[in-house]
Design a protein around this motif. Sequence first.
Motif, PDB file in Angstrom:
ATOM      1  N   TYR A   1     144.315  90.628  42.203  1.00 39.97           N
ATOM      2  CA  TYR A   1     143.571  89.739  43.099  1.00 39.97           C
ATOM      3  C   TYR A   1     142.510  90.515  43.871  1.00 39.97           C
TER       4      TYR A   1
ATOM      5  N   ILE B   1     129.333  89.307  42.588  1.00 38.12           N
ATOM      6  CA  ILE B   1     128.566  88.427  41.702  1.00 38.12           C
ATOM      7  C   ILE B   1     127.901  87.306  42.498  1.00 38.12           C
ATOM      8  N   LEU B   2     128.651  86.687  43.409  1.00 36.47           N
ATOM      9  CA  LEU B   2     128.072  85.606  44.212  1.00 36.47           C
ATOM     10  C   LEU B   2     126.960  86.104  45.126  1.00 36.47           C
TER      11      LEU B   2
ATOM     12  N   LEU C   1     139.636  90.844  41.463  1.00 34.17           N
ATOM     13  CA  LEU C   1     138.956  89.562  41.277  1.00 34.17           C
ATOM     14  C   LEU C   1     138.135  89.168  42.505  1.00 34.17           C
ATOM     15  N   LEU C   2     138.677  89.380  43.681  1.00 37.48           N
ATOM     16  CA  LEU C   2     137.947  89.014  44.904  1.00 37.48           C
ATOM     17  C   LEU C   2     136.691  89.854  45.096  1.00 37.48           C
TER      18      LEU C   2
ATOM     19  N   GLU D   1     132.204  86.674  54.876  1.00 35.61           N
ATOM     20  CA  GLU D   1     133.001  86.877  53.668  1.00 35.61           C
ATOM     21  C   GLU D   1     133.481  88.319  53.567  1.00 35.61           C
TER      22      GLU D   1
ATOM     23  N   THR E   1     135.020  91.473  42.758  1.00 34.97           N
ATOM     24  CA  THR E   1     134.091  91.128  41.685  1.00 34.97           C
ATOM     25  C   THR E   1     133.381  89.807  41.972  1.00 34.97           C
ATOM     26  N   ALA E   2     134.136  88.798  42.386  1.00 31.29           N
ATOM     27  CA  ALA E   2     133.542  87.497  42.696  1.00 31.29           C
ATOM     28  C   ALA E   2     132.561  87.606  43.868  1.00 31.29           C
TER      29      ALA E   2
END
Length: 70
Positions: free
Chosen positions: A40, A50-51, A43-44, A25, A46-47
Amino acid sequence: VLSSLPLQVMLYFNVYYFPVWCLAEGIMLQMKYHLLPWHYQFLLVTAFLILSLAEGSRLYLGYLGNLQEK
């Protein structure tokens, strides 16, 4: 209350696959990062963070809970 063997086996393999997933990833994110608009990108990243934190916590708590039978 007994510990769950299937859960322990799944956690065991997931501990080894999680760093591979994280690396894949991270590499994909780095490759496409500069091609995306700034929102974007935010957001990417941050995601991904978090994941990664959620999965690491889930594995740690799963091991802790299953091995100590809680």
